[in-house]
Write an enzyme that holds these catalytic residues in place. Structure first.
Site, mmCIF file in Angstrom:
data_model
loop_
_atom_site.group_PDB
_atom_site.id
_atom_site.type_symbol
_atom_site.label_atom_id
_atom_site.label_comp_id
_atom_site.label_asym_id
_atom_site.label_seq_id
_atom_site.Cartn_x
_atom_site.Cartn_y
_atom_site.Cartn_z
ATOM 1 N N PHE A 525 53.626 34.812 39.119
ATOM 2 C CA PHE A 525 54.187 35.683 38.097
ATOM 3 C C PHE A 525 55.707 35.771 38.170
ATOM 4 C CE2 PHE A 525 50.062 38.279 37.716
ATOM 5 C CZ PHE A 525 49.573 37.338 36.836
ATOM 6 N N ASP A 639 43.076 41.105 44.317
ATOM 7 C CA ASP A 639 43.867 39.959 44.787
ATOM 8 C C ASP A 639 44.388 40.204 46.200
ATOM 9 O OD1 ASP A 639 44.893 37.421 44.591
ATOM 10 O OD2 ASP A 639 46.741 38.041 43.606
#
Length: 831
Positions: A525, A639
């Site tokens: 990201f 995650d």
């Protein structure tokens, strides 16, 4: 024509095998050597027990015996390869062994001649038999290996001589230099594995295609490779990875299953049908995911030449002539018989007389056996059109690669076997004369025609532009106000008065304009930078890439969640910065960075003795428990991994990165998502396969992390000279009461270590059990860590799998083979 239901096709494909029941005197082998043979009743098992090789009797034909390979772990029998297809045995005297020439050979006791007679052999030339042996690999491949000093060489493998079944990691196709061809051939019947009349193979003529032939004639054309699929198979599953190669040496493909808990078998049955079946361990049954041909339009050239078979044509005739063509036999066409096909309309000129192309959308493009292909990526669709238009013999064109929209494929003779799809397919551009082109334009643009429509569009654009200019001043004047409103709306509901909105110029100054020397790490990201504010405070800046998958929703999610969470084992957020496309999160700076930078680094891991590692394990567990139970919201992280655990100056762990976290209601236990995100290797099987996540998903990820901390090794590494996961390796050692052998060598010598490590390994294995209901909650994990009570024995972990390493002589099972076109269809998003 007879149509088969899905259930009937499964029954056609899966005969009821009467496998020999093993007596107590029979035993399992792991190798066949010159001194160790396999007799009728014995079973040769692959290393992980997924496949077995032995003698069997198919169906109700109890007189004949064959040597075959089958899925050993599935409760429903599935034979995938047969050695002596054309030469059955008629008693149980068969023996599979290594002969004096080093070959695998099947013999039986011929009482009439009072000697052993050969039935089948691998038939390769080997100078000596003393250094050869045969073993069944975990992929289902029977290999004959010769030891040459320190190097082992595969001299023969069953994957090169497939029967009716394609397995994961099995290569199919043609060696252009030698002519060697790997293809599937059906059984004669469910009771007879002899060579049947149906074959599935790649035809390399022209532009290569996948065909099923029945009695030597085309039965079904799966089509050419489009860059991501076969043109005749619009539905591709997301659990497969297909490697396709087309170069001067070979044309081939290999299907690989991404999830090791899923077994694959693609079968061509005795009726000529293509059947794709998968076995999911947690469902304990074979599931048919695809078969073909499914309908009339799938059968080769059902509508003859120059026509499009459209099964979605309502009550109308499914056969439709291509633009500019008409039926060869109108009377048959009116009787719904399109086998005679279509021909070019009479008195039509398509050579330099104002002609053009009409698009036929979403189709399986015509048979490419006589097509011309230019695979150059520099040729666009427009370039392909211009190339076809210059050649009067060119009748149609399309891209070679539908993903990259590059390359040029052209047809110069009658076009065969086109069919329409409802949503996915390639666009075919058919050459038509000027009159047909004008007719098509009126169809799309109305009575104005294309030129009139273009003029109308230009006028509309001018008027729209004029009106837009009137608002430019107002827009510029109110830009700053809109920005402030956007930021206010973005974080509305964060309910955190301490959350600071930082100015972009302050962040740029703090990070020295995001200098590479300030970068702490990079993820899917964006990047993380170290910064120092004017007051001397050190910060960590997570700068989200504008091309990343984390958009406004994930950004708002992370800010809102972390702003509400207060725990010593969760990273603390200081604020955020939003300016145009720039979105940044500002965290407290943790000087020791992430856990993975310690436990996987040979030098830095020495700083983590057992006391510190155990403290990190307990800290992470307490942080997850807070998310699951003690915070105002029940939160699933989704995650959790070593790189998302940060360490402060005293090695206190703090869980970070909440972009993928999800909020649960107080009484909610699980949820489902269509977008599976996270890191493969840390994801639980129910989440990776079905998108189902719960607190037990985080427990699974914690189990992987715990085992990595104890061993100092990554779950994705290689162990025992085989590509087994860390979990698989530990599980094998655990069953042999040798699990302590996997402990990080840097911990050796510490006192009172063995019991503590043994307990942690057992807790880790309990967390990674295959079924979510078997895994402990994080409250139970903390209780296990804090107390010395007896722990339950763990059940089999998920994702146990071993791939096979081979030398260059065995390319069909080597991952990463060079490919001209390679498709990966996994939906897992890497972080």
């Amino acid at each position: 024509m007879k149509f088969y239901t899905s259930k009937e096709l499964i029954l056609i494909n899966i005969p009821l095998f009467l496998l020999l029941v093993l007596h107590s005197s029979c035993h399992s082998l792991h190798r066949i050597t010159p001194s160790q043979s396999l007799k009728d009743g014995d079973v040769l098992l692959s290393d992980g027990g997924t496949f077995g090789l032995g003698f069997f009797t198919p169906g109700n034909n109890s007189r004949k015996r064959y040597v075959g390979i089958w899925y050993n772990k599935s409760s429903e029998p599935a034979v995938v390869w047969v050695a002596n297809r054309q030469n059955p045995l008629y008693n149980t005297s068969g023996v599979l062994s290594i002969d004096t020439y080093g070959n695998i050979i099947l013999v039986y006791n011929d009482t009439s001649l009072n000697r052993n007679s050969p039935i089948w052999s691998s038939d390769v030339s080997i100078s000596s038999f003393s250094h050869t042996f045969a073993e069944l690999q975990e992929t289902g491949n029977l290999v004959l290996i010769r030891n040459e000093g320190r190097r082992s060489k595969v001299v023969w493998q069953s994957f090169d001589y497939p029967s009716d079944t394609l397995l994961s990691y099995m290569k199919m196709g043609v060696d252009r230099k030698t002519g060697f061809n790997r293809f599937l051939t059906s059984w004669k019947s469910p009771d007879d594995p002899g060579l049947g009349n149906a074959t599935r193979m790649i035809n390399p003529t022209g532009y290569p295609q996948m065909f099923i032939y029945k009695n030597g004639a085309p039965f079904w054309r799966a089509g050419s490779w489009t860059g991501q699929r076969w043109s005749g198979i619009p539905l591709m599953t997301n659990i497969f990875n297909i490697t396709y190669i087309d170069n001067a040496n070979e044309v081939s493909y290999m299907t690989r299953v991404m999830d090791p808990s899923v077994f694959l078998r693609i079968v061509i049955n005795n009726s000529g049908y293509y059947l794709r079946n998968i076995w999911q361990v947690n469902e304990n049954k074979w599931t048919q995911t695809l078969y073909g041909p499914r309908e009339d339009c799938d059968h080769y050239a059902h509508c003859g030449s120059n026509s499009n078979c459209d099964p979605y044509n309502g009550d109308k005739f499914e056969c439709v002539c291509l633009p500019g063509f008409e039926p060869v036999n109108p009377q048959e066409w009116n009787m719904r018989n399109g086998s005679s096909g279509c021909m070019r309309k009479k008195n039509v000129s398509i050579c330099k007389s104002g002609e053009g192309f009409v698009k036929v959308a979403r189709v399986k493009v015509p048979d490419t056996s006589k097509a011309r292909a230019d695979k150059s990526e520099s040729i666009s669709l427009k370039g392909c059109e211009e190339k076809c238009l210059r050649d009067c013999s060119c009748l149609a064109y399309t891209n070679v690669d539908e993903v990259k929209q590059s390359g040029c494929l052209t047809w110069h003779a009658d076009m065969e076997d086109i069919r329409a799809f409802d949503s996915v397919g390639q666009d075919l551009y058919v050459r038509v004369d000027a009159e047909e082109l004008a007719k098509d334009e009126r169809k799309h643009y109305g009575s104005l025609g294309k030129k009139g429509m273009v003029t109308l569009v230009v006028i509309s654009i001018c008027l729209t532009t004029f009106l837009a200019i009137s608002f430019v001043y107002w827009f510029v004047k109110n830009k700053n106000q809109a920005k402030r409103m956007h930021e206010s709306d973005l974080f509305d509901g964060a309910d955190n008065s301490d959350l600071t909105l930082f100015d972009l110029k302050d962040i740029v100054e703090a990070t020295n304009n995001f200098s590479d020397t300030k970068m702490l790490g990079r993820g899917g990201f964006g990047s993380v930078y170290k910064g120092q504010l004017k007051d001397g405070m050190e910060i960590a800046v997570k700068r989200l890439s504008k091309y990343s998958g984390q958009g406004v929703e994930e950004f708002r999610n992370e800010v809102t969640l972390i702003a509400k969470l207060q725990h010593r084992n969760l990273v603390r957020i200081l604020g955020c910065c939003v300016d145009g496309e720039e979105k940044m999160l500002i965290y407290e700076y943790l000087p020791n960075k992430s856990l993975d930078s310690f436990i996987f680094d040979q030098a830095k891991k020495l700083q983590l003795d057992w006391r510190k590692r155990f403290g990190i394990i307990c800290g992470v567990a307490r942080g997850i428990l807070y998310l699951h139970q003690d915070s105002r919201l029940r939160i699933i992280h989704r995650d959790l991994k070593a790189s998302n655990v940060l360490l402060d100056s005293t090695m206190n762990p703090k869980i970070a990165d909440f972009g993928m976290a999800r909020i649960f209601g107080g009484d909610q236990t699980e949820a489902n998502t269509n977008r599976i995100v996270g890191t493969y290797g840390y994801m639980s099987p129910e989440y990776a396969m079905e998108g189902i996540f719960s607190i037990k998903s985080d427990a699974y990820s914690f189990g992987i992390l715990l085992l990595e901390i104890v061993t100092g090794r990554k779950n994705s590494g290689h162990y025992n000279d085989i590509t087994s996961t860390l979990v698989g390796h530990i599980w094998n050692l655990w069953r042999e009461s040798r699990a302590v052998e996997i402990v990080d060598p840097s911990l050796l010598g510490e006192t009172c270590l063995e019991n503590a490590v043994q307990k942690c390994i057992q807790i880790g294995l309990l967390c990674v059990q295959e079924y979510a209901t078997d895994r402990p909650t994080m409250l139970e994990v903390i209780s296990m860590l804090d107390n010395d009570s007896t722990l339950p024995p763990p059940k089999k972990p998920a994702f146990l799998f071993k791939k096979t390493d081979c030398d260059d002589s065995n390319p069909s099972v080597i991952e990463g083979v060079n490919s001209v076109n390679e498709m990966s269809t996994t939906v897992v998003e890497a972080r």
